[in-house]
Design a protein around this motif. Structure first.
Motif, mmCIF file in Angstrom:
data_model
loop_
_atom_site.group_PDB
_atom_site.id
_atom_site.type_symbol
_atom_site.label_atom_id
_atom_site.label_comp_id
_atom_site.label_asym_id
_atom_site.label_seq_id
_atom_site.Cartn_x
_atom_site.Cartn_y
_atom_site.Cartn_z
ATOM 1 N N GLU A 131 35.313 13.250 5.507
ATOM 2 C CA GLU A 131 34.397 12.124 5.367
ATOM 3 C C GLU A 131 34.713 10.986 6.333
ATOM 4 O O GLU A 131 33.817 10.281 6.802
ATOM 5 N N LEU A 132 35.998 10.783 6.642
ATOM 6 C CA LEU A 132 36.378 9.666 7.512
ATOM 7 C C LEU A 132 35.949 9.872 8.956
ATOM 8 O O LEU A 132 35.935 8.918 9.740
ATOM 9 N N ALA A 191 31.141 4.618 15.635
ATOM 10 C CA ALA A 191 31.690 3.754 16.689
ATOM 11 C C ALA A 191 31.370 4.314 18.066
ATOM 12 O O ALA A 191 30.982 3.567 18.988
ATOM 13 N N ALA A 192 31.505 5.634 18.239
ATOM 14 C CA ALA A 192 31.209 6.253 19.527
ATOM 15 C C ALA A 192 29.725 6.137 19.856
ATOM 16 O O ALA A 192 29.347 5.926 21.019
ATOM 17 N N ILE A 204 32.987 14.893 19.043
ATOM 18 C CA ILE A 204 32.808 14.819 17.592
ATOM 19 C C ILE A 204 31.537 15.514 17.118
ATOM 20 O O ILE A 204 31.533 16.183 16.076
ATOM 21 N N LEU A 205 30.439 15.390 17.858
ATOM 22 C CA LEU A 205 29.163 15.932 17.398
ATOM 23 C C LEU A 205 29.196 17.429 17.100
ATOM 24 O O LEU A 205 28.515 17.873 16.162
ATOM 25 N N LEU A 211 26.624 13.980 4.487
ATOM 26 C CA LEU A 211 27.604 13.093 3.866
ATOM 27 C C LEU A 211 26.969 12.283 2.737
ATOM 28 O O LEU A 211 27.609 12.012 1.717
ATOM 29 N N TRP A 212 25.706 11.905 2.905
ATOM 30 C CA TRP A 212 25.023 11.087 1.904
ATOM 31 C C TRP A 212 24.087 11.911 1.020
ATOM 32 O O TRP A 212 23.978 11.653 -0.177
ATOM 33 N N VAL A 213 23.410 12.897 1.618
ATOM 34 C CA VAL A 213 22.415 13.657 0.868
ATOM 35 C C VAL A 213 23.053 14.788 0.073
ATOM 36 O O VAL A 213 22.645 15.094 -1.047
ATOM 37 N N ASP A 214 24.079 15.430 0.640
ATOM 38 C CA ASP A 214 24.752 16.590 0.032
ATOM 39 C C ASP A 214 23.731 17.693 -0.271
ATOM 40 O O ASP A 214 23.382 17.958 -1.419
#
Length: 310
Positions: free
Chosen positions: A214-215, A222-223, A245-246, A296-299
């Motif tokens: 999650e972190l 930021a990127a 990261i993507l 992360l938010w919808v799951d």
């Protein structure tokens, strides 16, 4: 002992054969190149690291004999190092996702060291070496355009696009280098999982239920801001981080697609076709990456998980 030698010879032969095939296929051979480390990693997983090391050594000898020390060095850094490093981590029961991440960093370090040694012996700085390589690729692309049946306006537009892409590659070369290693590692894990058949085990969660930490979303945000709104070095760092990261969120999006296919009982042939379409047809990769981010938010898999717990 004889069985180990035979296994090593098999791995070296298949790996070198794939590399040779990639050379014959030209641009299409880029995809085949992704498979070259797989036989070496498979031998290491099946017969242990001595077998994998012997397979790599045999391949080194053949590469040296046919292409000289430079060909051997390229094979070692580009194919043998990813295979043996990943297999070594997996054999230590490191979860497959962590093995990809740690292995990518280690292989990138090996490649960086190899590039530094080459640049030092050539008497040219590393940046100049990279720029020279990229410029040669740009010149080749420009010559291909000039040889094509293009009008003057089309040729001017083609040159503009190629030159712009070259400028972008110059500032994001580190990110692209890490991305290529990430793909090499992920392809190996995919094929090793398919080839295991109970002979060895890959530690880690089932792919269709896999999630990034999650972190990781905070470096991504930021990127994104740095790449879109930053300037100078800040923008360059942001763009390179996005390239690194993507892919993790694309992988998470693919895990959601795999979960959906399993839930709907989609036949294996249709699944394979779906994966190919996602990989090659725009904007499907972007959409799948977006699904991975918003998971992360919808799951997206939560409803299925709840029914499993009942």
């Amino acid at each position: 002992m004889l069985a180990l030698v035979r296994l090593s010879l098999f791995g070296a032969a298949v790996s070198l054969g794939l590399q040779l095939l990639a050379g014959f296929l030209g641009m299409a051979g880029v995809l085949v190149n992704l498979l070259v480390p797989v036989p070496l990693a498979y031998v290491a997983m099946l017969g242990g690291m001595p077998a994998g090391g012997l397979a790599a050594f045999i391949a080194f000898v053949v590469a040296w004999a046919t292409g000289g020390p430079w060909a051997m060095a390229v094979f070692a850094i580009q194919f043998a190092a990813p295979a043996l490093i990943l297999a070594g981590l997996l054999r230590r029961s490191v979860p497959w996702d962590r093995a990809i991440a740690v292995g990518t960093l280690l292989v990138f370090a090996v490649g960086f060291a190899g590039l530094w040694i080459y640049a030092s012996r050539s008497g040219v700085g590393m940046i100049e070496t990279v720029n020279g390589y990229l410029q040669s690729e740009i010149d080749t692309a420009l010559k291909m355009g000039e040889a094509g049946n293009l009008t003057a306006d089309q040729l001017a537009e083609y040159r503009r696009v190629v030159t712009g892409m070259g400028d972008f590659l110059r500032v994001t070369f580190p990110g692209w280098s890490v991305l290529v290693v990430e793909i090499l590692m992920a392809v190996q894990v995919l094929f090793l999982n398919r080839l295991a058949h109970g002979r060895f085990h890959l530690a880690g969660s089932e792919f269709r239920r896999w999630k990034t930490h999650e972190l990781l979303i905070w470096p991504l945000i930021a990127a994104g801001f740095a790449g879109a709104l930053g300037d100078g070095v800040l923008r360059i760092v942001g763009l390179n981080l996005l390239l690194v990261i993507l892919p993790a969120y694309f992988l998470q999006g693919m895990a959601i697609v795999t979960w959906f296919f399993a839930r709907k009982g989609v036949p294996p042939v249709m699944r394979g076709a779906g994966y190919v379409l996602i990989a090659v047809i725009n904007p499907l990769p972007v959409i799948v990456t977006g699904i991975g981010v918003f998971d992360l938010w919808v799951d997206f898999r939560q409803p299925r998980l709840k029914r499993n717990k009942q």
